[in-house]
Design an enzyme around this catalytic site. Structure first.
Site, PDB file in Angstrom:
ATOM      1  N   HIS A  45      82.122  -3.738-101.682  1.00 33.70           N
ATOM      2  CA  HIS A  45      82.451  -4.178-100.314  1.00 33.70           C
ATOM      3  C   HIS A  45      81.312  -3.841 -99.343  1.00 33.70           C
ATOM      4  O   HIS A  45      80.566  -2.888 -99.542  1.00 33.70           O
ATOM      5  CB  HIS A  45      83.808  -3.644 -99.840  1.00 33.70           C
ATOM      6  CG  HIS A  45      83.872  -2.201 -99.469  1.00 33.70           C
ATOM      7  ND1 HIS A  45      85.052  -1.498 -99.413  1.00 33.70           N
ATOM      8  CD2 HIS A  45      82.906  -1.306 -99.105  1.00 33.70           C
ATOM      9  CE1 HIS A  45      84.800  -0.266 -99.035  1.00 33.70           C
ATOM     10  NE2 HIS A  45      83.518  -0.113 -98.859  1.00 33.70           N
ATOM     11  N   ASP A  61      83.346  -2.012 -88.554  1.00 30.32           N
ATOM     12  CA  ASP A  61      84.779  -1.986 -88.861  1.00 30.32           C
ATOM     13  C   ASP A  61      85.475  -0.782 -88.242  1.00 30.32           C
ATOM     14  O   ASP A  61      84.829   0.134 -87.729  1.00 30.32           O
ATOM     15  CB  ASP A  61      84.993  -2.021 -90.389  1.00 30.32           C
ATOM     16  CG  ASP A  61      84.086  -1.048 -91.140  1.00 30.32           C
ATOM     17  OD1 ASP A  61      83.515  -0.137 -90.506  1.00 30.32           O
ATOM     18  OD2 ASP A  61      83.947  -1.207 -92.360  1.00 30.32           O
ATOM     19  N   ASN A  79      83.150  -0.839-105.039  1.00 32.09           N
ATOM     20  CA  ASN A  79      83.645  -2.147-105.490  1.00 32.09           C
ATOM     21  C   ASN A  79      82.809  -3.294-104.926  1.00 32.09           C
ATOM     22  O   ASN A  79      83.179  -4.456-105.051  1.00 32.09           O
ATOM     23  CB  ASN A  79      85.123  -2.315-105.102  1.00 32.09           C
ATOM     24  CG  ASN A  79      85.335  -2.252-103.594  1.00 32.09           C
ATOM     25  OD1 ASN A  79      84.371  -2.140-102.833  1.00 32.09           O
ATOM     26  ND2 ASN A  79      86.591  -2.344-103.167  1.00 32.09           N
ATOM     27  N   GLU A 136      86.595  -6.695 -98.790  1.00 36.95           N
ATOM     28  CA  GLU A 136      86.944  -6.270-100.133  1.00 36.95           C
ATOM     29  C   GLU A 136      86.749  -7.419-101.124  1.00 36.95           C
ATOM     30  O   GLU A 136      86.743  -8.596-100.732  1.00 36.95           O
ATOM     31  CB  GLU A 136      88.413  -5.821-100.156  1.00 36.95           C
ATOM     32  CG  GLU A 136      88.715  -4.649 -99.212  1.00 36.95           C
ATOM     33  CD  GLU A 136      88.248  -3.302 -99.754  1.00 36.95           C
ATOM     34  OE1 GLU A 136      87.154  -3.229-100.368  1.00 36.95           O
ATOM     35  OE2 GLU A 136      88.971  -2.318 -99.554  1.00 36.95           O
TER      36      GLU A 136
HETATM   37  P1  PGA Z   1      79.952   5.664 -98.544  1.00 33.97           P
HETATM   38  O1  PGA Z   1      80.767   4.318 -98.298  1.00 33.97           O
HETATM   39  O2  PGA Z   1      78.722   5.548 -97.727  1.00 33.97           O
HETATM   40  O3  PGA Z   1      80.862   6.747 -98.031  1.00 33.97           O
HETATM   41  O4  PGA Z   1      79.694   5.728-100.011  1.00 33.97           O
HETATM   42  C1  PGA Z   1      80.072   3.125 -98.369  1.00 33.97           C
HETATM   43  C2  PGA Z   1      80.997   2.003 -98.009  1.00 33.97           C
HETATM   44  O5  PGA Z   1      82.188   2.073 -98.346  1.00 33.97           O
HETATM   45  O6  PGA Z   1      80.527   1.040 -97.403  1.00 33.97           O
END
Ligand code: PGA
Length: 244
Positions: free
Chosen positions: A138, A67, A136, A143
């Site tokens: 994702h 992404d 969450n 999302e």
């Molecule tokens: P993080 O993010 O590794 O900074 O916890 C994970 C994500 O949002 O996929």
């Protein structure tokens, strides 16, 4: 699904690097799907260390990232292209032209999404996809929602994601509101998937994603349907799961 439990973040990172190294040795011209965020930083650090010691080569590998934020050019320090350069690409023998990150600056974003999907197809798919998991649920920037979005698409980031990612920006107002992300099907087509999770703040979502119902409300839950998923998580991230 394989679950590898580690004592801490460092061991998680070493195990993840082991599996990526095995992939690169088995198929030097493999396609690696890569992720950003704080979770994979230690894995990249370990891969860089091994590459600099001459133990590992990326010269034939190709990479596709999950992404990118909309509106951030590659030279912006918060862009995911910048992240990848600084955490991995600048330090290993990968060719810049073999590294792909969605273009968040494209004039016609829907068209650019279609082209990214076509690019993945032209590379004959992803051999190993590395993933983190959002609080969450994702994966990439898919999302929680009512449906699984299938292919690379434009997404409005959730308030929760904006808040979580604000730590990298000087204020939450600076966090882009949109991103381009591979879809759930783009991810599920990867031949192997490696999801990393570390820390107590991920414990609840790891349990929901891997042991709860499969639902677009928890996008990572779809991984339960993938035939070759490895979850590498530290003890803190697994503490809500009843593992024997
Ligand atoms: P993080 O993010 O590794 O900074 O916890 C994970 C994500 O949002 O996929």
């Amino acid at each position: 699904m394989d679950i590898i439990r580690t004592s801490d973040y460092e061991e998680m990172s070493r195990k993840a690097a082991d599996l990526m190294e095995a992939q690169l040795r088995e198929k030097p011209d493999c396609v690696l799907g890569l992720a950003t965020g704080s979770t994979p930083v230690g894995t990249y650090r370990e891969l860089v260390r091994r590459a600099r010691e001459g133990l590992l080569h990326f010269s034939k590998a190709k990479t596709v990232n999950l992404d990118e934020y909309v509106g951030l050019p590659p030279e912006n320090e918060q862009s995911y292209r910048y992240f990848m350069q600084k955490n991995l690409f600048d330090w290993v023998d990968i060719k810049r032209e073999n590294t792909f990150v969605p273009d968040g600056m494209a004039k016609d974003l829907p068209k650019a999404c279609g082209e990214y999907e076509a690019l993945i197809r032209s590379l004959k798919g992803i051999d190993l996809q590395l993933l983190g998991i959002g609080h969450n649920g994702h994966i990439g920037f898919n999302e929680p929602g009512e449906v699984f979005e299938k292919e690379t698409h434009l997404v409005n980031l959730s308030e929760r994601t904006i808040k979580a990612n604000a730590r990298f920006f000087s204020s939450p107002d600076e966090v882009p509101r949109q991103a381009v992300t591979m879809g759930i099907l783009s991810i599920m087509r990867a031949r192997k998937i490696l999801l990393l999770a570390s820390g107590a703040q991920k414990a609840k979502i790891v349990k929901e994603a891997f042991f709860g119902p499969i639902t677009p409300k928890v996008p990572a839950s779809v991984l339960q349907l993938h035939p070759a998923v490895t979850l590498i998580a530290d003890a803190e991230a697994l503490k809500e799961c009843d593992l024997v």
